[in-house]
Design an enzyme around this catalytic site. Sequence first.
Site, PDB file in Angstrom:
ATOM      1  N   GLU A  34      18.475 -33.824 -17.952  1.00  0.00           N
ATOM      2  CA  GLU A  34      17.107 -32.567 -18.139  1.00  0.00           C
ATOM      3  C   GLU A  34      16.851 -32.168 -16.885  1.00  0.00           C
ATOM      4  O   GLU A  34      17.178 -33.486 -16.103  1.00  0.00           O
ATOM      5  CB  GLU A  34      15.801 -33.284 -18.382  1.00  0.00           C
ATOM      6  CG  GLU A  34      14.803 -32.768 -18.957  1.00  0.00           C
ATOM      7  CD  GLU A  34      13.402 -32.898 -19.312  1.00  0.00           C
ATOM      8  OE1 GLU A  34      13.712 -34.186 -19.965  1.00  0.00           O
ATOM      9  OE2 GLU A  34      12.531 -32.536 -19.651  1.00  0.00           O
ATOM     10  N   ARG A 259      22.727 -48.905 -20.911  1.00  0.00           N
ATOM     11  CA  ARG A 259      22.274 -48.367 -19.567  1.00  0.00           C
ATOM     12  C   ARG A 259      22.556 -48.787 -18.365  1.00  0.00           C
ATOM     13  O   ARG A 259      22.792 -50.313 -18.426  1.00  0.00           O
ATOM     14  CB  ARG A 259      20.204 -47.326 -19.196  1.00  0.00           C
ATOM     15  CG  ARG A 259      20.089 -46.915 -20.256  1.00  0.00           C
ATOM     16  CD  ARG A 259      18.631 -46.600 -20.347  1.00  0.00           C
ATOM     17  NE  ARG A 259      18.236 -45.919 -19.022  1.00  0.00           N
ATOM     18  CZ  ARG A 259      17.453 -44.357 -18.862  1.00  0.00           C
ATOM     19  NH1 ARG A 259      17.993 -44.156 -20.407  1.00  0.00           N
ATOM     20  NH2 ARG A 259      17.604 -43.887 -18.356  1.00  0.00           N
ATOM     21  N   LYS A 269      13.701 -41.481 -14.180  1.00  0.00           N
ATOM     22  CA  LYS A 269      13.146 -40.407 -13.135  1.00  0.00           C
ATOM     23  C   LYS A 269      11.632 -40.348 -12.785  1.00  0.00           C
ATOM     24  O   LYS A 269      11.343 -40.419 -11.429  1.00  0.00           O
ATOM     25  CB  LYS A 269      13.136 -38.985 -14.078  1.00  0.00           C
ATOM     26  CG  LYS A 269      15.100 -38.497 -12.633  1.00  0.00           C
ATOM     27  CD  LYS A 269      14.833 -37.266 -14.224  1.00  0.00           C
ATOM     28  CE  LYS A 269      16.138 -37.207 -15.061  1.00  0.00           C
ATOM     29  NZ  LYS A 269      16.478 -36.231 -15.612  1.00  0.00           N
TER      30      LYS A 269
HETATM   31  P1  ATP Z   1      15.229 -41.208 -17.110  1.00  0.00           P
HETATM   32  O1  ATP Z   1      14.602 -41.962 -17.569  1.00  0.00           O
HETATM   33  O2  ATP Z   1      15.991 -41.626 -15.373  1.00  0.00           O
HETATM   34  O3  ATP Z   1      15.195 -39.670 -16.844  1.00  0.00           O
HETATM   35  P2  ATP Z   1      17.384 -40.280 -18.506  1.00  0.00           P
HETATM   36  O4  ATP Z   1      18.045 -40.570 -19.532  1.00  0.00           O
HETATM   37  O5  ATP Z   1      15.913 -39.306 -19.464  1.00  0.00           O
HETATM   38  O6  ATP Z   1      17.000 -40.637 -18.141  1.00  0.00           O
HETATM   39  P3  ATP Z   1      18.359 -37.093 -19.203  1.00  0.00           P
HETATM   40  O7  ATP Z   1      18.227 -36.426 -18.338  1.00  0.00           O
HETATM   41  O8  ATP Z   1      18.073 -36.850 -20.040  1.00  0.00           O
HETATM   42  O9  ATP Z   1      17.553 -38.707 -18.194  1.00  0.00           O
HETATM   43  O10 ATP Z   1      19.470 -38.333 -18.649  1.00  0.00           O
HETATM   44  C1  ATP Z   1      21.363 -37.189 -18.338  1.00  0.00           C
HETATM   45  C2  ATP Z   1      22.424 -38.087 -19.276  1.00  0.00           C
HETATM   46  O11 ATP Z   1      22.417 -39.092 -19.005  1.00  0.00           O
HETATM   47  C3  ATP Z   1      21.573 -39.182 -20.621  1.00  0.00           C
HETATM   48  O12 ATP Z   1      23.117 -38.513 -21.346  1.00  0.00           O
HETATM   49  C4  ATP Z   1      21.549 -40.052 -19.977  1.00  0.00           C
HETATM   50  O13 ATP Z   1      22.269 -41.116 -21.241  1.00  0.00           O
HETATM   51  C5  ATP Z   1      21.821 -40.391 -18.776  1.00  0.00           C
HETATM   52  N1  ATP Z   1      21.084 -41.650 -17.883  1.00  0.00           N
HETATM   53  C6  ATP Z   1      20.232 -41.576 -18.149  1.00  0.00           C
HETATM   54  N2  ATP Z   1      19.964 -42.600 -17.539  1.00  0.00           N
HETATM   55  C7  ATP Z   1      21.126 -42.941 -17.399  1.00  0.00           C
HETATM   56  C8  ATP Z   1      21.285 -45.243 -16.826  1.00  0.00           C
HETATM   57  N3  ATP Z   1      20.426 -46.178 -16.400  1.00  0.00           N
HETATM   58  N4  ATP Z   1      22.456 -45.554 -17.097  1.00  0.00           N
HETATM   59  C9  ATP Z   1      23.260 -44.398 -18.004  1.00  0.00           C
HETATM   60  N5  ATP Z   1      22.985 -43.069 -18.300  1.00  0.00           N
HETATM   61  C10 ATP Z   1      22.063 -43.027 -17.929  1.00  0.00           C
HETATM   62 MG    MG Z   2      14.475 -37.681 -19.533  1.00  0.00          MG
END
Ligand code: ATP
Ligand code: MG
Length: 552
Positions: A34, A259, A269
Amino acid sequence: MDNKEASSNFIKNIINEDLSSGKVQEIVTRFPPEPNGYLHIGHAKSIVINFGLADDFKGKTNLRFDDTNPLKEDVEYVDSIKEDVSWLGFEWEGLHYASNYFEEMYDRAVLLIKKGLAYVEDLSADEIREYRGTLTEPGKESPSRNRSIEENLDLFERMKHGEFKDGEKVLRAKIDMSSPNINMRDPVLYRIAHATHHNTGDKWCIYPMYAFAHPIEDAIEGVTHSLCTTEFEDQRPLYNWVVEKCEMEAKPQQIEFARLNLTNTVMSKRKLKQLVDENYVDGWDDPRLPTISGLRRRGFTPESIVAFCQEIGVSKGNSIVDVQMLEHFIREDLKLKAPRTMAILRPLKVVITNYPEGQVEMLDAENNPENPEMGIRQIPFSREIYIEQEDFMENPPKKYFRLFPGNEVRLKHAYFIKCEEVIKDEEGNVVELHCTYDPETKSGTGFTGRKVKGTIHWVDASQAKRAEFRLYDSLILDDEEQEGKSFLENVNPHSLEILNGFVEPNMEDAKANDKFQFFRHGYFNVDPKHTTEDHLVFNRIVSLKSSFKLKK
Ligand code: ATP
Ligand code: MG
């Protein structure tokens, strides 16, 4: 990825089965960030898994911006994400935006309504939550649930045309209010948000929810294996419901992995954005942050990050990885690549009183003793040099082998010097040392006359270049978040130390992101943000020593 990893990679096993059973012909994965912030090392894990699997099975990986929330997203983030994925060394097949599928998503929602599988809800968000029930109690059906298809179609269209305010109505799936899986209790599919979207502008005022949008995005792109993190496990039934009921042709399969969490590191983020917005750090690329741009500025290489991600592999169990493991991989990567030179971080001037005034000689210095191919450079030596303040003690404890009054040490690549006199200012601080050198002891001449126990580094004072050094410590002190306390209370107030010293004159040509090992201090990167034509700034990537050992 190597074989050790292949055998323990449960996703590979699934893919192998899907290929041999003929369920899929070609593997298609996607990395779906995102654009609401910069990528971090957790995303790197996801990138390495998605691109790595497609690569292993000769498939494809799309980069897809999951941009269904206009309130938090921005093109700045879109641009940084593209840059970071490329920098890590991955090439996407298609570049897609979920927002380009809004029309199709809308049509699929209308299809659900026509099939009696979705309805427009009048309840407020709070009421919806109340009606939803709990893990132990079933939910209650909303009065809106039995609206006619015609009425739902009309209301949904009016939602689209902007007739209602934010929060006034939502579109919900009609599934099962007493399902043991709360995600299946008529989840929200669309909400109203009168906001300008970074890609579609003001065209839409209704936006699909993640749980509805994501399976449709995957299906439209023909993604075969949709990899996400384990917190989405309970949403898998809903993912499959959307694919089936929306009559998507392709049938992507959701698979969850753990994760990545690192010690002494915040990864979400939302929290990273808070650190940036509230000026705890110097932007998203602050070298203390676990963002890809922060790691890059700190001096981590793409190779070290990818090697780290490959080592941690894919697993279902959540755990916290020691941040020292990441540091291990940058040391490994730079060990043979980075030139080894001398830098003085906290200078103390030394005058070599028996060295002829005005004379400068050039000494040979090996660029990397572990990699002789890196050759030899020449460094100047003259009557005045700088050494580290900590390499001199007026009243040393036992076993201190560096300089003290009357003691002799070896200057790396140069001569033995002996401390003859200590010069102090009015307050009694040591400001200068007077030493003598022994011309017989020149490095490389095979002198064996006597031995000294300490070797210290130095730079020639007449030609040294001024430089700024930035030393970093963990930004987050404690991983345990205490209840009722913000993570901001765990921010280390001493995570950055700035020092002003000197580097060898040959550093004149150093460019942004060049990397060096400074003798005894560690690995450093030329900071791309603050370095200017006449001001060199170095970020310490890691120190040299570590107690960390990779488990075999
Ligand atoms: P955040 O909570 O940091 O915003 P998010 O999962 O909301 O993380 P996205 O931009 O939706 O962030 O993530 C893009 C991809 O990266 C998704 O498929 C997500 O599962 C993966 N991802 C995000 N954070 C991690 C992590 N700490 N370890 C492994 N994969 C991750
Ligand atoms: Mg997110």
